[in-house]
Design a protein around this motif. Structure first.
Motif, PDB file in Angstrom:
ATOM      1  N   GLU A  61       3.476   4.752   9.704  1.00 54.12           N
ATOM      2  CA  GLU A  61       2.277   4.337   8.794  1.00 54.12           C
ATOM      3  C   GLU A  61       1.087   4.133   9.529  1.00 54.12           C
ATOM      4  OE1 GLU A  61       2.343   3.589   5.724  1.00 54.12           O
ATOM      5  OE2 GLU A  61       4.442   4.237   5.216  1.00 54.12           O
ATOM      6  N   ARG A  92      -0.174   7.678   9.730  1.00 50.47           N
ATOM      7  CA  ARG A  92      -0.747   8.052   8.567  1.00 50.47           C
ATOM      8  C   ARG A  92      -1.999   7.672   8.271  1.00 50.47           C
ATOM      9  NH1 ARG A  92       4.285   7.923   4.089  1.00 50.47           N
ATOM     10  NH2 ARG A  92       5.539   9.793   5.007  1.00 50.47           N
ATOM     11  N   GLN A  93      -2.412   6.404   8.553  1.00 46.83           N
ATOM     12  CA  GLN A  93      -3.658   5.784   8.332  1.00 46.83           C
ATOM     13  C   GLN A  93      -4.701   6.428   9.121  1.00 46.83           C
ATOM     14  OE1 GLN A  93      -3.420   1.593   8.538  1.00 46.83           O
ATOM     15  NE2 GLN A  93      -2.064   1.346   6.881  1.00 46.83           N
ATOM     16  N   ARG A 136      -2.517   7.265   2.894  1.00 51.09           N
ATOM     17  CA  ARG A 136      -3.093   5.862   2.949  1.00 51.09           C
ATOM     18  C   ARG A 136      -3.171   5.524   1.628  1.00 51.09           C
ATOM     19  NH1 ARG A 136      -8.155   4.157   6.196  1.00 51.09           N
ATOM     20  NH2 ARG A 136      -9.124   5.330   4.467  1.00 51.09           N
ATOM     21  N   LEU A 150       4.623  -1.839  -0.293  1.00 51.72           N
ATOM     22  CA  LEU A 150       4.723  -0.444   0.387  1.00 51.72           C
ATOM     23  C   LEU A 150       6.055   0.441   0.344  1.00 51.72           C
ATOM     24  CD1 LEU A 150       2.812   1.455   2.155  1.00 51.72           C
ATOM     25  CD2 LEU A 150       3.711   0.198   4.195  1.00 51.72           C
ATOM     26  N   ARG A 194       6.346   3.872  -1.315  1.00 45.93           N
ATOM     27  CA  ARG A 194       6.777   5.110  -0.563  1.00 45.93           C
ATOM     28  C   ARG A 194       7.965   5.689  -1.369  1.00 45.93           C
ATOM     29  NH1 ARG A 194       2.529   7.055   1.759  1.00 45.93           N
ATOM     30  NH2 ARG A 194       1.906   5.738   3.399  1.00 45.93           N
ATOM     31  N   ARG A 204      13.853   2.544   4.580  1.00 47.36           N
ATOM     32  CA  ARG A 204      12.889   1.660   4.054  1.00 47.36           C
ATOM     33  C   ARG A 204      13.486   0.730   3.380  1.00 47.36           C
ATOM     34  NH1 ARG A 204       7.698   3.518   4.686  1.00 47.36           N
ATOM     35  NH2 ARG A 204       7.452   5.697   5.386  1.00 47.36           N
TER      36      ARG A 204
END
Length: 339
Positions: A143, A146-147, A205, A250, A254, A308
């Motif tokens: 994550e 990705r940001q 994001r 989140l 996802r 996840r």
């Protein structure tokens, strides 16, 4: 008889059992069983009226064969009972998957292999805990990456394309009439590239998730999916869904994102249903399509969804619908937030 069963469900954490080694306990048990069988056979032979001549007479051979058969049958039955947990343990070892938690062996019989079963269950507990910790770290790193990429796309590439668009606008205004059509085509290409960069950045994001909440983020995700794939998405959101932690939101976002991606790539569907509702003490997410997806083979995307789900203590099920299509269901217990 030994009653060994496989238990599914989230187990309580247990420490490694202490005591005699499993091999020593099993040796003593088998030695005692064999000694008992042969002792009983000897007593029966000594106390019964049956006799054996020397040399053995033909009429005495059936008696000896029957006695030997009985001893072997009793010995086999006792050994089979004592070693039965090994078969269940082997089956569990062959199918165990750390992404499907709570698969354990329960021994409620005579305890021949209790130490071995408890040691194996404790090992699975440790492996699941270590897998959850490593998955949490890997997903957190993912994550963060990705940001970072989303920021670079927006701040660097996005700004550069914007400058190019402004330059093209000035060039179009000053260009002769015969060049304006070509410059307009280049301008539209750059504008389309800028939009694609923005879409990629938003997927990497989800700012709308932080700014407007989960419901708005899911609506935006479904709208973008329909625009790109042409497949309509029916949305059903329960307004009574309780507030969730940022980590839960989140994970749900996802999983919906990956589910819609799988529909677009593999399902060949004509419609999708997306719902989020509250049921008792849980929040249930459901993504269903009417396509031709195959749930027998799980790729990297589905395994990532399962990882996840484990991070927030949720249960993910992927099943085929009776009339065709695939259903992805995520059940999030509200107690998971506190844990």
């Amino acid at each position: 008889m030994t009653n060994t069963a496989v238990r599914r469900g989230r187990p309580s954490r247990r420490h490694l059992p202490r005591g005699r080694p499993p091999t020593q306990a099993l040796f003593r048990r088998l030695f005692a069983l064999n000694g008992l069988v042969f002792t009983v056979g000897t007593l029966v032979l000594a106390l019964s009226p049956a006799t054996v001549s020397s040399p053995v007479l033909l009429t005495e051979v059936p008696v000896l064969i029957i006695g030997l058969a009985l001893i072997l049958a009793v010995n086999a039955l006792l050994l089979r009972t004592s070693l039965a947990p090994l078969g269940a343990l082997t089956t569990l070892m062959q199918r165990v998957d750390l992404l499907h938690r709570g698969d354990r062996l329960v021994d409620s019989g005579n305890g021949d292999l209790t130490n071995l079963i408890e040691t194996f269950n404790a090992m699975l507990d440790r492996l699941e805990a270590e897998r959850s910790a490593s998955s949490a770290h890997a997903l957190a790193v993912q994550e963060g990456e990705r940001q970072r990429i989303a920021r670079e796309l927006h701040d660097e590439i996005g700004q550069s394309l914007t400058v190019v668009l402004l330059g093209l606008k000035r060039a179009v205004d000053r260009a002769p009439e015969e060049l304006r059509e070509e410059l307009h085509a280049v301008q539209e290409t750059v504008r389309s590239s800028l939009d694609e960069v923005g879409q990629v950045a938003r997927r990497l994001r989800p700012d709308v998730l932080e700014d407007l909440g989960l419901h708005s983020a899911l609506n935006a995700l479904a709208t973008e999916f329909s625009q790109v794939s042409g497949v309509p998405v029916t949305r059903k959101s329960d307004p009574d869904v309780p507030a969730l932690s940022a980590e839960m939101e989140l994970v749900i976002f996802r999983i919906v994102q990956e589910s819609l991606t799988n529909v677009a790539r593999h399902a060949h569907a004509t419609k999708v249903e997306l719902s989020l509702r509250a049921e008792d003490d849980t929040v249930v997410l459901r993504v269903a399509d009417n396509g031709t997806g195959d749930v027998r083979h799980e790729g990297a995307g589905i395994r990532g969804m399962r990882e996840r789900a484990l991070l927030i203590g949720a249960r993910l099920t992927i099943s085929a619908l009776p009339r065709g299509g695939t259903e992805v269901r995520l059940t999030v217990p509200m107690m998971a937030e506190g844990s």
